[in-house]
Design a protein around this motif. Structure first.
Motif, PDB file in Angstrom:
ATOM      1  N   TRP A 182       0.848  -1.201   0.000  1.00  0.00           N
ATOM      2  CA  TRP A 182       0.000   0.000   0.000  1.00  0.00           C
ATOM      3  C   TRP A 182       0.882   1.251   0.000  1.00  0.00           C
ATOM      4  O   TRP A 182       1.861   1.328   0.749  1.00  0.00           O
ATOM      5  N   ARG A 210      -2.915  -1.976  13.420  1.00  0.00           N
ATOM      6  CA  ARG A 210      -3.915  -2.163  12.351  1.00  0.00           C
ATOM      7  C   ARG A 210      -3.845  -0.976  11.399  1.00  0.00           C
ATOM      8  O   ARG A 210      -3.868   0.173  11.829  1.00  0.00           O
ATOM      9  N   ARG A 235      -5.597   0.653   7.985  1.00  0.00           N
ATOM     10  CA  ARG A 235      -6.844   0.571   7.211  1.00  0.00           C
ATOM     11  C   ARG A 235      -6.779   1.461   5.986  1.00  0.00           C
ATOM     12  O   ARG A 235      -6.315   2.595   6.054  1.00  0.00           O
ATOM     13  N   GLY A 291     -11.619   0.558   3.450  1.00  0.00           N
ATOM     14  CA  GLY A 291     -12.437  -0.523   3.998  1.00  0.00           C
ATOM     15  C   GLY A 291     -11.688  -1.832   4.224  1.00  0.00           C
ATOM     16  O   GLY A 291     -12.247  -2.789   4.757  1.00  0.00           O
ATOM     17  N   GLU A 292     -10.430  -1.899   3.826  1.00  0.00           N
ATOM     18  CA  GLU A 292      -9.625  -3.113   4.070  1.00  0.00           C
ATOM     19  C   GLU A 292      -8.726  -2.890   5.274  1.00  0.00           C
ATOM     20  O   GLU A 292      -8.287  -1.763   5.515  1.00  0.00           O
ATOM     21  N   GLU A 293      -8.446  -3.973   5.997  1.00  0.00           N
ATOM     22  CA  GLU A 293      -7.553  -3.841   7.158  1.00  0.00           C
ATOM     23  C   GLU A 293      -6.409  -4.840   7.065  1.00  0.00           C
ATOM     24  O   GLU A 293      -6.615  -5.992   6.697  1.00  0.00           O
ATOM     25  N   ARG A 294      -5.207  -4.389   7.403  1.00  0.00           N
ATOM     26  CA  ARG A 294      -4.058  -5.283   7.550  1.00  0.00           C
ATOM     27  C   ARG A 294      -3.578  -5.156   8.983  1.00  0.00           C
ATOM     28  O   ARG A 294      -3.572  -4.054   9.544  1.00  0.00           O
TER      29      ARG A 294
END
Ligand SMILES: NC(=O)c1ccc[n+]([C@@H]2O[C@H](COP(=O)([O-])OP(=O)(O)OC[C@H]3O[C@@H](n4cnc5c(N)ncnc54)[C@H](OP(=O)(O)O)[C@@H]3O)[C@@H](O)[C@H]2O)c1
Length: 314
Positions: free
Chosen positions: A132, A249, A251, A254-257
């Motif tokens: 990302w 976390r 974000r 809407g996606e989380e890693r």
């Protein structure tokens, strides 16, 4: 043997750093302001006397500054490292001192906050980001079973509070924001065995400086287990070490890693973080020049792997 100067070598954290350097085959040069607390061969030096810092640095390949409050020590020790042309690493947790150091323009490499607070959270967040290039939010939750602070931690906290006029600070909307209201409380679902715990949200640690310095993210929030924060304000002797879980976390859209690090003793674990940093800088395993945060200058996932078994990921 490569010599590394440790300033504040007889403090609680400094002693861990000296041992870690020896274990890794470096020759630590012990330094601090009080000659009576240094062993023979130690080099007394004062931040008010630049020449004494220059003498202390003679023959050293790098310096690790463990003397806090860093409001007083970071500038003069970094200046001396720059004059000597050697890398500078510190373990400062003071947000204001970190900001001052990041604002510096020096020819040498300098890595502030290369410690449990500031450095580890940044390495974890950078690793979690993966491919990302930007995120909407980064959350760093500290699950500490307690926090028996050292005198140096308490003094650093006092200096920081004074410098920000007793206000609190958070990183929101793409910048630091100073506020007078109380810290929000909430529950944080740490992984087992810690489980869900009450935390103080926006309990701001150095990560709110190190992370947004190089990651494109408008919101960085740090959290602390309420019980550990309570011990910190009750302030006794550091008579026990805590275990820790750092739950990060990231974000985006809407996606989380998520990445989790665990270990014991936030002061002891600072030593492998700082010494690993020096080892990487001295061997040229860096991605940036000048003053840089841990996640900015090092290969974060590789750095974290090198910290095992002090820190385990999962
Ligand atoms: N970011 C993190 O996660 C992290 C982790 C560990 C430590 N730290 C920070 O590191 C600092 C030291 O912590 P500690 O646990 O080692 O505390 P400590 O055991 O109380 O030691 C403090 C050390 O700093 C020295 N010192 C203080 N003011 C100085 C000055 N103006 N000039 C020269 N030396 C000075 C002290 O020397 P004297 O005995 O001569 O006063 C002592 O050696 C604190 O600021 C703490 O917050 C941060």
């Amino acid at each position: 043997m490569t010599s590394v100067l440790v300033y504040g070598a007889y403090g609680h954290t400094g002693r861990f750093v000296v041992s870690e350097l020896r274990e890794r085959g470096f020759e630590p040069i012990l330094s601090g302001r009080d000659a009576t607390k240094l062993p023979s061969g130690g080099r007394a030096a004062s931040v008010d006397d630049p020449a004494s810092l220059d003498r202390a640095l003679d023959g050293a390949a790098a310096v690790i500054n463990c003397a806090g409050p860093f409001a007083a020590t970071a500038g003069p020790v970094l200046d001396a490292a720059a004059r000597a042309g050697v890398p500078y690493v510190d373990v400062a947790a003071e947000i204001e001192a970190n900001l001052d150091t990041f604002a510096r323009d020096v020819d040498t490499v300098a890595v502030p906050a290369m410690a449990f607070f500031g450095g580890l959270g940044d390495l974890l967040a950078t690793t979690a980001m993966g491919d990302w290039t930007a995120a909407d939010e980064i959350h760093v939750a500290y699950g500490l079973t307690g926090w028996r602070p050292t005198a140096g931690t308490l003094a650093a906290g006092r200096v920081s509070r004074e410098r920000r006029g007793s206000r609190r600070v958070r990183y929101a909307g793409g910048g630091l924001e100073y506020r007078d209201d109380a810290l929000p409380t909430r529950e944080w679902a740490f992984p087992a065995p810690l489980g869900t715990q009450p935390v103080l949200a926006e309990f701001s640690m150095a990560d709110i400086v190190t992370i947004p310095r190089h990651l494109d993210v408008p919101e960085v929030t740090t959290y602390m287990t309420t019980a550990a924060a309570g011990e910190l304000s009750a302030a006794g002797e550091r008579d026990a070490a805590e275990t820790f879980v750092v739950d990060v976390r990231v974000r985006a859209g809407g996606e989380e890693r998520r990445i989790v690090a665990r270990g014991e003793d936030i002061y002891a674990v600072t030593a492998p973080l700082a010494v690993e940093a020096v080892e990487r800088v001295l061997s040229g395993r860096t991605k940036a020049k000048g003053v840089a945060a841990a996640g900015e200058i090092f290969d974060a996932p590789d750095f974290l792997r090198a910290l095992e078994p002090h820190i385990t990921l999962g």
